[in-house]
Design a protein around this motif. Structure first.
Motif, PDB file in Angstrom:
ATOM      1  N   LEU A   1      12.750  41.287  18.722  1.00  0.00           N
ATOM      2  CA  LEU A   1      11.534  42.045  18.975  1.00  0.00           C
ATOM      3  C   LEU A   1      10.641  41.459  20.072  1.00  0.00           C
ATOM      4  CD1 LEU A   1      12.304  44.085  16.889  1.00  0.00           C
ATOM      5  CD2 LEU A   1      10.059  43.856  15.863  1.00  0.00           C
ATOM      6  N   LEU A   2      11.260  40.737  21.018  1.00  0.00           N
ATOM      7  CA  LEU A   2      10.536  40.423  22.254  1.00  0.00           C
ATOM      8  C   LEU A   2      10.324  41.726  23.017  1.00  0.00           C
ATOM      9  CD1 LEU A   2      12.199  37.168  23.614  1.00  0.00           C
ATOM     10  CD2 LEU A   2       9.876  37.439  22.769  1.00  0.00           C
ATOM     11  N   GLU A   3      11.227  42.686  22.805  1.00  0.00           N
ATOM     12  CA  GLU A   3      11.025  44.065  23.267  1.00  0.00           C
ATOM     13  C   GLU A   3      11.015  44.959  22.038  1.00  0.00           C
ATOM     14  OE1 GLU A   3      10.324  44.883  26.217  1.00  0.00           O
ATOM     15  OE2 GLU A   3      11.203  43.347  27.512  1.00  0.00           O
ATOM     16  N   GLU A   4      10.136  45.946  22.064  1.00  0.00           N
ATOM     17  CA  GLU A   4      10.078  46.869  20.940  1.00  0.00           C
ATOM     18  C   GLU A   4      11.073  47.999  21.171  1.00  0.00           C
ATOM     19  OE1 GLU A   4       6.934  49.760  18.626  1.00  0.00           O
ATOM     20  OE2 GLU A   4       6.217  48.549  20.305  1.00  0.00           O
ATOM     21  N   PRO A   5      12.026  48.163  20.248  1.00  0.00           N
ATOM     22  CA  PRO A   5      12.998  49.253  20.418  1.00  0.00           C
ATOM     23  C   PRO A   5      12.295  50.612  20.484  1.00  0.00           C
ATOM     24  CG  PRO A   5      13.713  47.738  18.707  1.00  0.00           C
ATOM     25  CD  PRO A   5      12.313  47.344  19.074  1.00  0.00           C
ATOM     26  N   SER A   6      12.887  51.540  21.243  1.00  0.00           N
ATOM     27  CA  SER A   6      12.360  52.907  21.301  1.00  0.00           C
ATOM     28  C   SER A   6      12.904  53.737  20.151  1.00  0.00           C
ATOM     29  CB  SER A   6      12.751  53.575  22.621  1.00  0.00           C
ATOM     30  OG  SER A   6      12.463  52.739  23.709  1.00  0.00           O
ATOM     31  N   GLY A   7      14.013  53.275  19.581  1.00  0.00           N
ATOM     32  CA  GLY A   7      14.587  53.989  18.443  1.00  0.00           C
ATOM     33  C   GLY A   7      15.643  53.132  17.787  1.00  0.00           C
ATOM     34  N   GLY A   8      15.940  53.429  16.534  1.00  0.00           N
ATOM     35  CA  GLY A   8      16.968  52.679  15.818  1.00  0.00           C
ATOM     36  C   GLY A   8      16.371  51.560  14.993  1.00  0.00           C
ATOM     37  N   ARG A   9      17.246  50.812  14.337  1.00  0.00           N
ATOM     38  CA  ARG A   9      16.778  49.792  13.407  1.00  0.00           C
ATOM     39  C   ARG A   9      17.517  48.480  13.642  1.00  0.00           C
ATOM     40  NH1 ARG A   9      17.334  52.653   7.639  1.00  0.00           N
ATOM     41  NH2 ARG A   9      15.625  51.300   7.034  1.00  0.00           N
TER      42      ARG A   9
END
Ligand code: ADP
Ligand code: MG
Length: 257
Positions: free
Chosen positions: A66-74
């Motif tokens: 989570l250094l990048e926030e996903p746009s979708g998915g888990r």
């Protein structure tokens, strides 16, 4: 184990992969970088991720912690969903160590302080305990003798080993490596790969983005080939590297091998 002897704890955790990535998407503006990644990494497994520059390998690793926030998915690590909006993200992240191409050591403090400061700040360990953990991990990477040195006094290979020891000092369950040897002079690559090989042998769960195909063949349980934000092909390391089934994988390997 038969179904009837399963305990509640088994059902809740024992069968789950250490890292579970489900339908992961990531866009930067209208640049759709990750286009639906599904990947499991079992406890103790070493997965090497290969693929051309720009295919989304770093973004994938950065989404796993989570250094990048996903746009979708888990994304799940150790059974905890990191993409759950209610998760204690700092606590979840402590399970994950990350090592970058650029070592990112604190330049103005000693090697030991590089290892003790995060333990004290993030984990609240006292000075003596943090120092003991630091010593143990510097020994693990073969750098006990450099405890009082400053980063600038070390070679790139030594600095990267310190970065690994710093990550290990936080007691992670999972280690992510993003091209850990790409910034190193060729003669320094081996010492870093050796440390990673030992970690793998000790049963650490690892995701490693690398161009070191011989390392992937020798150490990885599985190789994942990414291109254009999708997993094009994956399988046992030896198979993917020497007998790829997909044209895109063959093209890539012909270019790097
Ligand atoms: P790789 O590690 O496989 O070389 P990356 O994951 O670094 O690929 O990059 C994939 C794509 O995502 C590239 O087009 C890159 O420009 C873009 N990208 C990566 N990080 C960011 C960011 N923070 N902001 C905007 N675009 C990004
Ligand atoms: Mg990258």
């Amino acid at each position: 184990m038969s179904r009837t002897t399963r305990t509640a704890a088994d059902t809740m955790g024992a069968d789950r992969a250490e890292i579970e990535i489900r339908g992961l998407h990531k866009s930067f503006g209208d640049n759709h970088v990750l286009r639906g990644i599904d990947l499991d990494v079992a406890r103790g497994e070493v997965v090497c991720v290969i693929g051309p520059s720009g295919s989304g390998k770093s973004t994938l690793l950065r989404c796993v912690n989570l250094l990048e926030e996903p746009s979708g998915g888990r994304v799940f690590v150790g059974g905890t969903e990191l993409t759950d909006p209610d998760v204690d993200i700092d606590a979840a992240r402590r399970r994950i160590g990350m090592v970058f191409q650029q070592f990112n050591l604190f330049p103005h403090v000693s090697v030991t302080a590089n290892l003790t400061l995060p333990q004290r700040r993030v984990l609240g360990r006292d000075k003596a305990e943090a120092a003991a953990v630091a010593r143990e991990n510097l020994e693990r990477v073969g750098l006990a003798a450099k405890a009082d040195a400053y980063p600038a006094q070390l070679s790139g290979g030594q600095q990267q080993r310190v970065a690994i020891a710093r990550a290990l000092s936080m007691g992670p369950e999972v280690m992510l490596f993003d091209e850990p040897t790409s910034a190193l002079d060729p003669e320094l690559v081996g010492e870093v790969l050796s440390v990673m090989r030992v970690l793998a042998g000790e049963g650490m769960t690892m995701m490693v983005v690398t161009h070191e195909m011989s390392f992937a063949r020798e150490v990885a349980d599985r190789v994942v080939f990414m291109d254009g934000g999708v997993i094009v092909e994956q399988g046992p390391a030896e198979q993917v590297v020497t007998r790829p089934t997909q044209e895109r994988t063959r093209d890539f390997l012909n270019r790097v091998l």
